[in-house]
Scaffold this motif. Structure first.
Motif, PDB file in Angstrom:
ATOM      1  N   ALA A 222       1.053  -1.276   0.010  1.00  0.00           N
ATOM      2  CA  ALA A 222      -0.122  -0.092   0.023  1.00  0.00           C
ATOM      3  C   ALA A 222       0.773   1.294  -0.049  1.00  0.00           C
ATOM      4  CB  ALA A 222      -0.760  -0.122   1.288  1.00  0.00           C
ATOM      5  N   TYR A 223       0.689   2.038  -1.254  1.00  0.00           N
ATOM      6  CA  TYR A 223       1.541   3.065  -1.129  1.00  0.00           C
ATOM      7  C   TYR A 223       0.657   4.544  -0.801  1.00  0.00           C
ATOM      8  CZ  TYR A 223       4.534   0.384  -4.119  1.00  0.00           C
ATOM      9  OH  TYR A 223       5.570  -0.548  -4.531  1.00  0.00           O
ATOM     10  N   PHE A 224       0.890   5.130   0.178  1.00  0.00           N
ATOM     11  CA  PHE A 224       0.101   6.179   0.690  1.00  0.00           C
ATOM     12  C   PHE A 224       1.136   7.367   0.576  1.00  0.00           C
ATOM     13  CE2 PHE A 224      -1.041   2.703   3.495  1.00  0.00           C
ATOM     14  CZ  PHE A 224      -2.255   2.970   3.596  1.00  0.00           C
ATOM     15  N   SER A 225       0.367   8.633   0.075  1.00  0.00           N
ATOM     16  CA  SER A 225       1.122   9.892  -0.059  1.00  0.00           C
ATOM     17  C   SER A 225       0.265  10.910  -0.073  1.00  0.00           C
ATOM     18  CB  SER A 225       1.641   9.690  -1.465  1.00  0.00           C
ATOM     19  OG  SER A 225       2.428  10.814  -2.009  1.00  0.00           O
ATOM     20  N   CYS A 226       0.983  11.926   0.398  1.00  0.00           N
ATOM     21  CA  CYS A 226       0.278  13.532   0.243  1.00  0.00           C
ATOM     22  C   CYS A 226       0.367  13.899  -1.222  1.00  0.00           C
ATOM     23  CB  CYS A 226       0.891  14.391   1.173  1.00  0.00           C
ATOM     24  SG  CYS A 226       2.652  14.734   0.867  1.00  0.00           S
ATOM     25  N   ASN A 227       1.417  13.597  -1.984  1.00  0.00           N
ATOM     26  CA  ASN A 227       1.303  13.707  -3.314  1.00  0.00           C
ATOM     27  C   ASN A 227       1.517  12.314  -3.989  1.00  0.00           C
ATOM     28  OD1 ASN A 227       1.155  16.667  -3.640  1.00  0.00           O
ATOM     29  ND2 ASN A 227       3.303  16.558  -2.552  1.00  0.00           N
ATOM     30  N   ALA A 228       2.025  12.075  -5.045  1.00  0.00           N
ATOM     31  CA  ALA A 228       2.483  10.876  -5.629  1.00  0.00           C
ATOM     32  C   ALA A 228       3.675  10.572  -5.002  1.00  0.00           C
ATOM     33  CB  ALA A 228       2.430  10.832  -7.159  1.00  0.00           C
TER      34      ALA A 228
END
Ligand code: ADP
Length: 229
Positions: A222-228
């Motif tokens: 799971a990749y969580f990001s505020c941007n990409a």
């Protein structure tokens, strides 16, 4: 007569396997996948028993590292170094943390086999306690899943993660970096993973990747990001 011959053959086969790898039957299964775990296995890779169960297969670790090119990554449960090595190849720097000094020694050795040890700060310590002193671009969380037994449940829940539940680990990670990557069992409750994105305001973007090795789904990332990322 025929049957006797067959059973002798079988016994012979088993013996030669034991002789060849010197591993317990539990570890043998992982040993046969050794080149999936470390392509340079024969060049001096060292593992302990726990390491065999929990190391990320190399192909998956490479994909995860590609998402973090040029960034400062904190690998919070680095184990014997499967992820750390791939991060060190592509990222600006890597902090590799493990509570077990033996794992850190093995990870250092394995990073040397890949020629990347110089790019890693190895730390022996409890991630939860070290968190207030850490800052980075990406936090990589591959926390203990509870050993191979994770497969036995139909739906793997966040509270099965260790040394804290998934929500707590995620909140700690949020205090360190704007981007978080979590490596989780393939049977994880995806709705719970989605909830994690909402622990931040505004919510983080989330991308879930299914990870396959040899055609078999092994885990999810799971990749969580505020941007990409
Ligand atoms: P799994 O259940 O996936 O097999 P492990 O129990 O092997 O996972 O744990 C993964 C790694 O995390 C191990 O190398 C272990 O030493 C490390 N670890 C466990 N607790 C902590 C902690 N609090 N801080 C840092 N590393 C930890």
């Amino acid at each position: 007569m025929k049957a006797k011959k067959r059973s002798r053959l079988k016994k012979g086969k088993k013996l030669s396997v034991k002789k060849e790898n010197g591993k317990s039957p539990k570890i043998s299964k992982y040993w046969f996948q050794r080149y999936d775990l470390f392509s340079r296995y024969d060049q001096g890779i060292e593992m302990d028993e726990e390491g065999w169960y929990s190391v990320t297969p190399e192909e998956i670790a490479i994909r995860q590292a590609e998402r973090c090119r040029g960034q400062l990554v904190i690998d919070c449960f680095s184990g014997v170094g499967g992820n750390t090595i791939q991060f060190a190849k592509l990222c600006s720097s890597v902090v590799a943390i493990d509570i077990d000094p033996v794992k850190v020694e093995l990870a250092m050795n394995n990073a040397m086999v890949y020629g990347v040890a110089i790019r890693v700060d190895f730390v022996v310590g409890d991630f939860v306690h070290l968190a207030p002193s850490l800052k980075g671009d990406v936090v990589f969380l591959s926390p203990p899943w509870g050993g191979p037994m994770y497969k036995d449940v139909e739906s793997y829940k966040m509270d099965m993660l260790q040394p804290r539940d998934g929500y707590t680990l995620f909140k700690i990670a949020l205090s360190i970096a704007p981007n978080i990557i979590m490596f989780l069992p393939r049977n994880v409750d995806v709705a719970q993973v989605e909830e994690l994105a909402w622990l931040s305001s505004p919510p983080l973007t989330l991308e879930i990747e299914e990870n396959f090795v040899g055609g078999r789904m092994k885990a999810i990332t799971a990749y969580f990001s505020c941007n990409a990322v």
